[in-house]
Design an enzyme around this catalytic site. Structure first.
Site, PDB file in Angstrom:
ATOM      1  N   ASP A 107       0.826  -1.206   0.000  1.00 38.23           N
ATOM      2  CA  ASP A 107       0.000   0.000   0.000  1.00 38.23           C
ATOM      3  C   ASP A 107       0.859   1.255   0.000  1.00 38.23           C
ATOM      4  OD1 ASP A 107      -2.922  -1.014   1.959  1.00 38.23           O
ATOM      5  OD2 ASP A 107      -2.181  -1.563  -0.033  1.00 38.23           O
ATOM      6  N   ALA A 108       1.956   1.213   0.739  1.00 41.18           N
ATOM      7  CA  ALA A 108       2.812   2.402   0.841  1.00 41.18           C
ATOM      8  C   ALA A 108       3.405   2.745  -0.529  1.00 41.18           C
ATOM      9  CB  ALA A 108       3.919   2.155   1.852  1.00 41.18           C
ATOM     10  N   TYR A 114       2.149   1.939  -3.413  1.00 41.91           N
ATOM     11  CA  TYR A 114       1.033   2.388  -4.242  1.00 41.91           C
ATOM     12  C   TYR A 114       0.720   3.862  -3.956  1.00 41.91           C
ATOM     13  CZ  TYR A 114      -3.735   2.768  -6.019  1.00 41.91           C
ATOM     14  OH  TYR A 114      -4.865   3.189  -6.675  1.00 41.91           O
ATOM     15  N   ASP A 115       0.673   4.219  -2.661  1.00 40.58           N
ATOM     16  CA  ASP A 115       0.392   5.608  -2.288  1.00 40.58           C
ATOM     17  C   ASP A 115       1.458   6.553  -2.827  1.00 40.58           C
ATOM     18  OD1 ASP A 115      -1.036   4.818   0.972  1.00 40.58           O
ATOM     19  OD2 ASP A 115      -1.884   4.876  -1.046  1.00 40.58           O
ATOM     20  N   GLU A 139     -36.160  -5.537 -31.798  1.00 46.22           N
ATOM     21  CA  GLU A 139     -36.140  -6.671 -30.866  1.00 46.22           C
ATOM     22  C   GLU A 139     -36.758  -6.273 -29.542  1.00 46.22           C
ATOM     23  OE1 GLU A 139     -31.980  -7.747 -30.664  1.00 46.22           O
ATOM     24  OE2 GLU A 139     -31.545  -6.158 -29.252  1.00 46.22           O
ATOM     25  N   LYS A 198     -41.685   2.136 -25.946  1.00 42.11           N
ATOM     26  CA  LYS A 198     -42.209   1.565 -24.706  1.00 42.11           C
ATOM     27  C   LYS A 198     -43.649   1.098 -24.860  1.00 42.11           C
ATOM     28  CE  LYS A 198     -38.788   2.301 -21.792  1.00 42.11           C
ATOM     29  NZ  LYS A 198     -39.024   2.918 -20.545  1.00 42.11           N
ATOM     30  N   CYS A 226     -45.677  29.689   0.193  1.00 42.27           N
ATOM     31  CA  CYS A 226     -44.796  28.519   0.183  1.00 42.27           C
ATOM     32  C   CYS A 226     -45.015  27.719   1.470  1.00 42.27           C
ATOM     33  CB  CYS A 226     -43.342  28.983   0.085  1.00 42.27           C
ATOM     34  SG  CYS A 226     -42.153  27.671   0.381  1.00 42.27           S
ATOM     35  N   CYS A 285     -41.455  28.062   3.637  1.00 40.81           N
ATOM     36  CA  CYS A 285     -40.955  29.302   4.251  1.00 40.81           C
ATOM     37  C   CYS A 285     -42.040  30.367   4.370  1.00 40.81           C
ATOM     38  CB  CYS A 285     -39.759  29.840   3.473  1.00 40.81           C
ATOM     39  SG  CYS A 285     -40.214  30.550   1.883  1.00 40.81           S
ATOM     40  N   CYS A 315     -35.548  30.519   1.649  1.00 40.86           N
ATOM     41  CA  CYS A 315     -36.384  29.315   1.642  1.00 40.86           C
ATOM     42  C   CYS A 315     -35.501  28.066   1.761  1.00 40.86           C
ATOM     43  CB  CYS A 315     -37.206  29.239   0.360  1.00 40.86           C
ATOM     44  SG  CYS A 315     -38.238  27.766   0.324  1.00 40.86           S
TER      45      CYS A 315
HETATM   46  S1  IVH Z   1     -29.434  -1.625 -27.116  1.00 36.78           S
HETATM   47  C1  IVH Z   1     -26.041   1.951 -27.019  1.00 36.78           C
HETATM   48  N1  IVH Z   1     -31.183  -3.507 -26.880  1.00 36.78           N
HETATM   49  O1  IVH Z   1     -32.412  -0.723 -22.052  1.00 36.78           O
HETATM   50  C2  IVH Z   1     -27.118   1.317 -26.211  1.00 36.78           C
HETATM   51  N2  IVH Z   1     -30.770  -2.187 -24.957  1.00 36.78           N
HETATM   52  O2  IVH Z   1     -33.412   1.911 -21.556  1.00 36.78           O
HETATM   53  C3  IVH Z   1     -27.442  -0.057 -26.708  1.00 36.78           C
HETATM   54  N3  IVH Z   1     -32.046  -2.859 -22.986  1.00 36.78           N
HETATM   55  O3  IVH Z   1     -29.271   0.677 -21.434  1.00 36.78           O
HETATM   56  C4  IVH Z   1     -28.589  -0.639 -25.996  1.00 36.78           C
HETATM   57  N4  IVH Z   1     -33.100  -4.555 -23.912  1.00 36.78           N
HETATM   58  O4  IVH Z   1     -29.766  -1.762 -20.631  1.00 36.78           O
HETATM   59  C5  IVH Z   1     -30.565  -2.514 -26.252  1.00 36.78           C
HETATM   60  N5  IVH Z   1     -32.683  -5.253 -26.850  1.00 36.78           N
HETATM   61  C6  IVH Z   1     -32.059  -4.270 -26.223  1.00 36.78           C
HETATM   62  C7  IVH Z   1     -32.310  -3.981 -24.860  1.00 36.78           C
HETATM   63  C8  IVH Z   1     -31.634  -2.921 -24.263  1.00 36.78           C
HETATM   64  C9  IVH Z   1     -32.917  -3.859 -22.798  1.00 36.78           C
HETATM   65  C10 IVH Z   1     -31.667  -1.905 -21.926  1.00 36.78           C
HETATM   66  C11 IVH Z   1     -30.234  -1.475 -21.910  1.00 36.78           C
HETATM   67  C12 IVH Z   1     -30.280   0.027 -22.105  1.00 36.78           C
HETATM   68  C13 IVH Z   1     -31.636   0.334 -21.576  1.00 36.78           C
HETATM   69  C14 IVH Z   1     -32.150   1.678 -22.048  1.00 36.78           C
END
Ligand code: IVH
Length: 699
Positions: free
Chosen positions: A46-47, A49-50, A129, A329, A423, A426, A447
């Protein structure tokens, strides 16, 4: 590893020697960090490294202009005494932007076509996907062997979870097949299947241990066990969908690489499809949503990615997400519950935000007891009253919202909600500006709620990123007068003993806190500007200011000069592409306010704010130059031209002035080209510009 420390006293080094030694020290300290954190097998004391770290610091203090981006001093110095080691991601782990409606997806594809200068209907290969709801992981293989696994963390550094990941059943400890590069980081998602999750919770309950709220939390909790044996007893799975560092390319497109990952022994995402236009991706989305309940694990949407890596390269990134991908989503899940009370929270800028306190209810697998009501007008529009039964929704990670009121269930005698005009913290007046939806506390500095929120923002991850100074501590320190202004944080060092003596603290935790504060005495200008919490100034605007003004002194001086809206300094500010009149007025207002000036001066006494450098390549021929694009460009859209110029360190302005270095003139250019000629500013054709930036082969 060769020893990097020369015997020459630091005072006798010249700049070139200092730079060379810093590079050697960075590599050597990194080497020892790897041995220590990831292999539990240090080869020096450690020493010793420090001593390496101290020499590194001494050289950096004398030659601050040659500090490397990968300098060990940019990492918090203290070695963690327990828990996981840290892993720096040499290729950042990014997130994705989100689309919620079909129109968002249409806009995503349209934006890509515009950026690439493609016809609106041009076909594109798009990999679609499922999006798994788990946690992302980066697996490093060298010579085909798994050598390291890291969580995403903040995207640039994560936790070393190698030992735990070795217990995950369906990922290869050794890559199968052939053709993998010598070094490859495979990225993907760790998750738990729904039936395994229910079985685990049943076991937890039988053992009187805490049940997990959803499969995602169960996966995260299982992976982050300090004892790998516990992880081994939890059924985790891994699906690969991306990669980080590679020692050699692995393909030209996502579809092809997906197959390769499968050949090397990884599970890949199902369902998946190679689509070519909006109709196809939307059809995939609907089919996946219909199949959602039949999958073994939770998915929260689908991801679309431009297949071609060459196009991905051109598209690049915005902030922390790629331009070439988006997560579409699934709709939010909803539930009904009783609204028990409406509380008002006061934010950093004094905004009063109403929060619904709810009878706890499970929405899409998560227990919800609070939801946002946005603002006064929203409450009035929905006529939300205390005692109402309301519909609450949750979408992904966003804060749950109250969508509407079930009017049939309204109790008799309920009263319209009256938004407070003072508020709640405050008691100052809370007022609304004519065009604003938000009511704000006028208490400013007196505030406490605002002060605490500002401090929270200041230490937050994208600002000063001070580890170990969470909300709880800020509130407690504020209450006891230890910190009132941001600069007080940097004076806590003098009160370390006092902190150590506080309840819940101790010598070690106080020492760690001071170490993480001290590690932030040097801060890049863009983080500093963002940390100030100026209204409407997010990370992107902070970066624009940093790149355009370069030093804090220049920012302060120019913003004070810009107080005259007719003068040239205000014109220069507005001329920055991306800063409009509203934001400009907020920025100038902030820097000219006398109290803020005091806060700034106080901070300057405590800190070194690093001048901004061109992001990528300071040696590029256009680094630091101001460029204006005008007219129609042929090989790229305006957006791509701008992003490309900025990535080489140039500033892109919206109009021509004496300060402009180059005007790039496309077809049908109008007044800007004439103005350039009048002012004697160099004009370039698109081909000349591409030659200048070394991309002349594109024309
Ligand atoms: S592509 C450059 N593919 O969703 C980023 N992400 O909300 C490439 N995720 O951070 C990501 N399924 O953790 C990709 N089929 C999929 C995914 C996926 C889940 C996650 C991943 C990303 C997050 C974003």
């Amino acid at each position: 590893m060769t020893r990097a420390m020369s015997r020459t006293p630091v005072e006798d080094l010249n700049r070139a020697e200092a730079a060379a030694e810093l590079a050697r020290l960075a590599a050597e300290i990194q080497h020892h960090d790897t041995l220590y954190y990831q292999q539990d097998d240090p080869e020096i004391s450690d020493a010793d490294y420090d001593a390496l770290r101290r020499r590194n610091e001494a050289i950096e203090a004398r030659f601050p202009d040659v500090i490397l981006p990968e300098s060990p001093s940019h990492r918090v110095g203290a070695r963690p005494s327990a828990g996981f080691g840290e892993v720096a991601h040499s290729v950042p782990m990014l997130s994705l932007s989100n689309a919620f409606a079909d129109e968002d997806v249409a806009e995503f594809l349209a934006r890509i076509r515009r950026f690439l200068n493609l016809a609106p209907e041009a076909a594109l290969d798009i990999l679609a996907e499922a999006k798994i709801d788990g946690l992302s992981l980066s697996l490093r293989y060298e010579a085909g062997e798994l050598v390291q696994a890291a969580t995403r963390g903040d995207g640039t550094k994560g936790e070393n979870v190698t030992a735990n990941v070795r217990t995950v059943g369906d990922l290869p400890a050794r890559l199968k097949g052939k053709g993998w590069p010598e070094a490859i980081e495979v990225r993907g998602e760790v998750f738990m299947r729904r039936d395994d999750f229910f079985a685990l919770n049943a076991r937890q309950e039988a053992a009187e241990a805490k049940a997990f709220a959803n499969p995602r939390n169960a996966a995260a909790g299982s992976l982050r066990q300090l004892d790998a044996k516990v992880t081994a007893s939890r059924p985790l799975h891994f699906i690969a969908y991306h990669w980080g560092e590679l020692s050699a390319p692995i393909g030209a497109g996502m579809w092809e690489i997906r197959q390769r990952l499968a050949d090397w022994g990884f599970q890949v995402n199902e369902p998946a499809s190679l689509c070519h236009d909006l109709d196809e991706v939307l059809a995939f989305y609907r089919a996946t949503m219909a199949a959602r309940a039949d999958l073994a694990h939770d998915i929260d949407g689908v991801v679309y990615k431009i297949d071609s890596l060459a196009l991905q390269e051109r598209l690049g990134f915005v902030s922390r997400a790629p331009r070439w991908a988006i997560a579409h989503k699934f709709p939010a899940e909803q539930a009904q519950t009783l609204l028990k009370a409406i509380d008002i929270q006061v934010g950093r800028t004094g905004a009063l935000t109403p929060v619904a306190r709810l009878e706890p209810i499970t929405v899409g697998g998560v227990v919800v007891s609070n939801a946002t009501l946005h603002n006064e007008d929203e409450i009035a529009r929905k006529d939300v009253r205390v005692g109402d039964t309301v519909i609450v929704q949750r979408a992904g990670d966003v804060i749950p919202q109250v969508v509407s009121v079930v009017k049939d269930k309204r109790p008799k005698g309920s009263r319209k909600y009256k938004f407070p005009e003072t508020c709640p913290v405050c008691q100052s007046h809370a007022v609304r500006e004519p065009d604003e939806a938000v009511r704000r506390c006028t208490g400013g500095l007196i505030c406490p709620a605002q002060a605490v929120e500002r401090l929270k923002h200041f230490v937050g991850r994208n600002a000063f990123d001070i580890e170990g100074l969470g909300t709880k501590h800020i509130v407690a320190f504020w209450d006891d007068g230890l910190i009132e202004t941001p600069a007080d944080i940097f004076r806590l060092k003098a009160r370390e003993a006092e902190i150590a003596a506080r309840e819940g603290w101790g010598g070690k935790s106080a020492e760690n806190l001071i170490a993480s504060i001290e590690a932030r005495r040097r801060v890049p200008l863009e983080r500093f500007v963002y940390a100030l919490g100026i209204r409407q100034v997010g990370q992107a605007t902070a970066k624009l200011l940093a790149l355009n003004y370069e030093t804090l002194d220049a920012v302060i001086r120019s913003m004070n000069e810009a107080a005259d809206p007719e003068g040239p300094a205000f014109g220069d500010l507005l001329n920055i592409d991306g800063i409009g009149p509203g934001v400009a007025a907020e920025i100038v207002g902030f820097f000219t306010e006398p109290h803020n000036r005091e806060v700034l001066e106080d901070l300057q006494r405590e800190l070194t704010v690093e001048a901004a450098k061109a992001p990528d390549d300071t040696d590029s021929p256009v680094a630091g130059k101001t460029v204006v694009f005008t007219g129609t460009l042929e090989t790229m859209s305006r957006g791509e031209a701008k992003a490309g110029a900025e990535s080489l360190g140039a500033k892109v302005a919206g109009s021509v002035s004496k300060k402009t270095d180059y005007v790039v003139v496309g077809a049908d250019a109008g007044s800007k080209a004439r103005k350039a000629a009048d002012l004697g500013v160099t004009t370039l054709s698109e081909a000349e510009w591409l030659t200048l930036i070394g991309r002349g082969n594109l024309v």
